[in-house]
Design an enzyme around this catalytic site. Sequence first.
Site, PDB file in Angstrom:
ATOM      1  N   ALA A 233      -2.685   5.183   1.813  1.00 17.87           N
ATOM      2  CA  ALA A 233      -3.381   4.082   1.154  1.00 17.87           C
ATOM      3  C   ALA A 233      -3.893   3.111   2.212  1.00 17.87           C
ATOM      4  O   ALA A 233      -3.422   3.104   3.351  1.00 17.87           O
ATOM      5  CB  ALA A 233      -2.437   3.366   0.188  1.00 17.87           C
TER       6      ALA A 233
ATOM      7  N   GLY B 157       0.047   7.958  -0.086  1.00 13.73           N
ATOM      8  CA  GLY B 157      -0.781   8.124  -1.275  1.00 13.73           C
ATOM      9  C   GLY B 157      -1.571   9.416  -1.276  1.00 13.73           C
ATOM     10  O   GLY B 157      -1.919   9.935  -2.338  1.00 13.73           O
TER      11      GLY B 157
ATOM     12  N   GLU C 275       6.409   5.889   3.561  1.00 14.70           N
ATOM     13  CA  GLU C 275       6.416   4.501   3.085  1.00 14.70           C
ATOM     14  C   GLU C 275       7.601   3.676   3.574  1.00 14.70           C
ATOM     15  O   GLU C 275       7.467   2.460   3.785  1.00 14.70           O
ATOM     16  CB  GLU C 275       6.369   4.483   1.546  1.00 14.70           C
ATOM     17  CG  GLU C 275       5.007   4.771   0.959  1.00 14.70           C
ATOM     18  CD  GLU C 275       4.715   6.246   0.774  1.00 14.70           C
ATOM     19  OE1 GLU C 275       3.735   6.597   0.105  1.00 14.70           O
ATOM     20  OE2 GLU C 275       5.488   7.075   1.321  1.00 14.70           O
TER      21      GLU C 275
END
Length: 260
Positions: A66, A112, A135
């Site tokens: 992302a 993502g 993440e």
Amino acid sequence: MVYQNILSEVKERILYITINREHKLNALNKATLVELADAIAFAGNSEEVSGVLLTGAGEKAFVAGADISEFSDYTIEQGMVLAREGQTNVFDAIESCPKPVVAAVNGFALGGGLELAMACHMRIVSENAKLGLPEVTLGLIPGYGGTQRLTQLVGKGKAIEMIVTADMISAEQAEKIGLVNYVVSQPELIRKAEELLNKIKLRAPLAVASALKAVNASLKDGLNGFDVEIEEFGKCFGTIDFKEGTSAFLEKRKADFTGK
């Protein structure tokens, strides 16, 4: 909608969606997610589309993650809205699409990007692919369904290992643990995805949609997948395609399905 971040083209009843931010390793920003949502909605509603091939531009990345710059200063509430809207409008929409969606993964599929690939019904990856959910290195966890879909695909132990270590795995490892359907050479990537979708094009479209719905129901809280299967099985008997399929079988000829 005029797309600025993705390319979209229908060829021989396959909708080709290419995330076209190669200079950013195809990172998902808000605008890209909006465009993806629109393209997937079109696929689900269009009679000219029988399947979707989703890929990223260039040879380095499917989607490298992302766009962190967009949410680095978010509050708790903003973070929850970000995850909820992304899951509902894009990732869940892909999973629930009545047309089969195949991810053709070249290079990096991280964060993502891996979540996007996992939302697809099938995944084909090139030999140079690297997959992971990094993440926790940012003080986050996957927010677009990654904790759920990875667990469904590879099991609890391996999912926890990948998420909490943030390690990337190779294409070969991904195939071994059941995360991807096929590993192919880079030049063969799109061709293999097309091969799958072209085979599915020969099957009864309404039956394919029912099959996707029934399989998805097996993983949904509050749904009895067996009941959904029974209902969808019954609905098939009311289709023209069922009459055509059974007639073609009995007459020893190839069925000509119309999606009705």
